[in-house]
Design an enzyme around this catalytic site. Sequence first.
Site, mmCIF file in Angstrom:
data_model
loop_
_atom_site.group_PDB
_atom_site.id
_atom_site.type_symbol
_atom_site.label_atom_id
_atom_site.label_comp_id
_atom_site.label_asym_id
_atom_site.label_seq_id
_atom_site.Cartn_x
_atom_site.Cartn_y
_atom_site.Cartn_z
ATOM 1 N N LYS A 143 118.850 19.613 13.102
ATOM 2 C CA LYS A 143 119.272 20.775 12.317
ATOM 3 C C LYS A 143 118.779 20.698 10.866
ATOM 4 C CE LYS A 143 123.019 22.180 15.314
ATOM 5 N NZ LYS A 143 122.868 21.160 16.391
HETATM 6 C C1 LIG Z 1 122.651 21.445 17.788
HETATM 7 C C2 LIG Z 1 122.152 20.328 18.651
HETATM 8 C C3 LIG Z 1 121.575 20.557 19.939
HETATM 9 C C4 LIG Z 1 121.503 21.932 20.546
HETATM 10 O O1 LIG Z 1 120.557 22.746 19.922
HETATM 11 P P1 LIG Z 1 120.544 24.331 20.157
HETATM 12 O O2 LIG Z 1 119.588 24.893 19.201
HETATM 13 O O3 LIG Z 1 121.961 24.773 19.900
HETATM 14 O O4 LIG Z 1 120.151 24.550 21.578
HETATM 15 C C5 LIG Z 1 121.072 19.479 20.644
HETATM 16 N N1 LIG Z 1 121.151 18.220 20.147
HETATM 17 C C6 LIG Z 1 121.705 17.967 18.938
HETATM 18 C C7 LIG Z 1 121.775 16.548 18.462
HETATM 19 C C8 LIG Z 1 122.221 18.994 18.140
HETATM 20 O O5 LIG Z 1 122.778 18.711 16.946
#
Ligand SMILES: *Cc1c(COP(=O)(O)O)cnc(C)c1O
Length: 494
Positions: free
Chosen positions: A113
């Site tokens: 993120k």
């Molecule tokens: C947010 C997240 C996901 C999922 O990603 P999306 O974009 O919601 O599909 C997968 N792995 C981790 C570690 C995350 O923080």
Amino acid sequence: MQYVSTRDKSKPCSASQAILQGLAPDGGLFVPTELPRLTPELLDHLKDMSYPRRAAAVMKLFLDEFTEEELLTYCEAAYGPDRFDTPAVVPLHPMADNTRCLELWHGPTCAFKDLALQMLPHLLAASIRKQKEDRTVCILVATSGDTGKAALEGFRDVDGTKILVFYPRDGVSDVQKLQMITQTGGNVGVCAVNGNFDDTQNGVKRIFSDADFRKVLDGKGLRLSSANSINWGRVLPQIVYYISAWCDLYRDGVIEPGQAVNICVPTGNFGNILAACYAGQMGLPVKRLICASNANNVLTDFLRTGVYDRNRPFHMTTSPSMDILISSNLERLLFLVSGQDDALVRSCMKQLTETGRYEIPAALREKIAGLFWGGFCDDTKTAAAIGKVWTEQNYLIDTHTAVGVDVLSQYRADTGDSDICILASTASPFKFSDSVLRALGDKTPPAGLDAIDELGRRTGVQGPAPLCGLRGRAVRFTDCVEPDGMYPPVSAMA
Ligand SMILES: *Cc1c(COP(=O)(O)O)cnc(C)c1O
């Protein structure tokens, strides 16, 4: 380039308006009306660039109100050495079986993120200026753990912005809590809520929908905004790293010009894999997108049957960031593959709200099945994948990435397609140290920061500095409020 809502394409707006608004007034998500083309010449050109340059060049294709110079300044700040611990920003680790692991966790909070949330504050601050908005933007976030910290790090000390994060007092892990309450920066605030995540999120929604409070803030030169994952400014930076990964493979001679690759993404809200889909639709040579889910396999069923049905038990898994039953960004995929059929999207989303279920037409399902393959695995298989990759390849992966590893091997067994695959690795294994320790055979791993130390000791792998450095960091934020007492004092925000 113009942007429209997935639920009504009759009112186009500019990129800066879309980023500033976040969600369209009709509840839909903003999408570009057309996708720019990635020509072979452009890919050739990108291949020799640094990551920040690639990011500026790709984002420029979508953001015609921004100059490339301006974008480069943002990208160099967002992805610079004080934020990411490697100049590659998103390095590719070669695994066995033709898999390249795209490590998306070298940023300040050790999860993917960061790639979007380091960039969004710059895009948002610039959008404010372009829209002649001279109020300070106050970001309010309700978090169940990861997003709050990534948003704090992204908005920390960004001019023209302030950020306030609420988290459920007993609803986040010890490490996640420590990450937030020790946050540095002059424009940040963190506050616990005496309730669960729903209470926290409802409290933030209440503040957002309070017109009187907005007026008071307006009088003080403040404007509320959100760093929610449905903002176009969060999807766009994610398109970049798939293009960049392909360019790395091309540059290093691993693939030929124009050679198509598979991409496997551990998925929750469908944002990360949607970005890969956009890259393919722009002309990046992509063969198949492999959508990996945990026991919350609503997407696997959707991809196989065309029926999206959230009416099912919710499972708490060892890959908690994928414990999601409503994948918001799927709405953008429906708009894209239906040829921008906003009436269809509107009808599906209405059914989802009213009944928790919708079914797409067969032709659309077939089109989606040509692009995506869906699979899922449970916690036992997730742990087995961590153990296997560690034993056989001496490479440590986290629980979310492990779901991707397992589903990718299912895909290969099912289809016989063993072509080169980029696997999105979404978090550092140290972020989920206790689950990773269990997967390696530790029956009673220590908790919190001790688990991080223990994982490092046991494997000899160096944990990332932002996590290891948490011990001894000064706690700055100790406030805890009731769910109905979340309104921040305006004086504190100004
Ligand atoms: C947010 C997240 C996901 C999922 O990603 P999306 O974009 O919601 O599909 C997968 N792995 C981790 C570690 C995350 O923080």
